[in-house]
Design a protein around this motif. Structure first.
Motif, PDB file in Angstrom:
ATOM      1  N   UNK A  67       0.882  -1.358  -0.005  1.00  0.00           N
ATOM      2  CA  UNK A  67       0.130  -0.129  -0.033  1.00  0.00           C
ATOM      3  C   UNK A  67       0.868   1.269  -0.012  1.00  0.00           C
ATOM      4  N   UNK A  68       2.300   1.070   0.000  1.00  0.00           N
ATOM      5  CA  UNK A  68       3.113   2.316   0.028  1.00  0.00           C
ATOM      6  C   UNK A  68       3.970   2.022  -1.193  1.00  0.00           C
ATOM      7  N   UNK A  69       4.839   3.192  -1.660  1.00  0.00           N
ATOM      8  CA  UNK A  69       5.869   2.838  -2.670  1.00  0.00           C
ATOM      9  C   UNK A  69       6.772   2.256  -2.227  1.00  0.00           C
ATOM     10  N   UNK A  70       6.919   2.428  -0.923  1.00  0.00           N
ATOM     11  CA  UNK A  70       8.037   1.263  -0.355  1.00  0.00           C
ATOM     12  C   UNK A  70       7.574   0.361   0.696  1.00  0.00           C
ATOM     13  N   UNK A  71       8.410  -0.687   0.775  1.00  0.00           N
ATOM     14  CA  UNK A  71       7.777  -1.800   1.603  1.00  0.00           C
ATOM     15  C   UNK A  71       8.855  -2.269   2.657  1.00  0.00           C
ATOM     16  N   UNK A  72       8.284  -3.211   3.306  1.00  0.00           N
ATOM     17  CA  UNK A  72       9.236  -3.887   4.311  1.00  0.00           C
ATOM     18  C   UNK A  72       8.991  -5.502   4.288  1.00  0.00           C
ATOM     19  N   UNK A  73      10.050  -6.055   4.587  1.00  0.00           N
ATOM     20  CA  UNK A  73      10.192  -7.581   4.726  1.00  0.00           C
ATOM     21  C   UNK A  73      10.449  -7.930   6.216  1.00  0.00           C
ATOM     22  N   UNK A  74       9.800  -8.928   6.773  1.00  0.00           N
ATOM     23  CA  UNK A  74      10.130  -9.538   7.970  1.00  0.00           C
ATOM     24  C   UNK A  74       9.894 -11.049   7.899  1.00  0.00           C
ATOM     25  N   UNK A  75      10.877 -11.833   8.416  1.00  0.00           N
ATOM     26  CA  UNK A  75      11.100 -13.411   8.325  1.00  0.00           C
ATOM     27  C   UNK A  75      10.851 -13.778   9.889  1.00  0.00           C
TER      28      UNK A  75
END
Length: 143
Positions: A67-75
């Motif tokens: 939902x944004x131009x940037x994202x985050x990933x968490x594992x």
């Protein structure tokens, strides 16, 4: 619509994508289902930036901000025990304030260093579904 190319290993289900706490999530066994589930998640995220969880059949989970131009990933691995990993973005993306996404009824803030371009994050999730491990094309940091 093209053929459904299976994302399975040994005939088992590969992944479940979930972003709403009021449903069980979308079972994903092929690329077509992956695209469909992500399109629906991105449609919901257009109204409210959110975190979607992608859980493999072995219990490993990779979360992605949409939902944004940037994202985050968490594992988080199936054991739910450390080590945990987060995306680490390029310096040009991670300058600035923290990134906020809605996660099952609460706002969650991530450090700017975790920010990556959304298109790259989606490709990392696709790799995770297809190969069962974190993408070597993404920078990861233990958190």
């Amino acid at each position: 619509m093209g053929p459904c190319i299976a994302l399975t290993r040994g005939g088992r289900l590969r992944a479940k994508i979930k972003w709403r706490d009021d449903e069980d999530g979308h079972l994903v066994t092929c690329d077509e289902e992956f695209r469909h589930a992500f399109a629906e998640a991105e449609q919901d995220a257009a109204r409210l930036p959110l975190i979607a969880e992608v859980t493999l059949d072995d219990g490993d989970c990779l979360s992605i901000g949409l939902g944004r131009e940037i994202s985050v990933l968490s594992y988080v691995g199936a054991s739910k025990m450390p080590p945990y990993f987060s995306s680490q973005g390029p310096a040009r993306v991670r300058d600035g304030e923290g990134v906020v996404f809605h996660y099952y009824g609460h706002w969650s803030e991530f450090p700017p260093s975790a920010a990556v371009p959304t298109a790259e994050a989606v490709e990392a999730v696709r790799y995770f579904c297809e190969h069962g491990k974190l993408s070597p094309l993404m920078n990861w940091v233990e958190v």
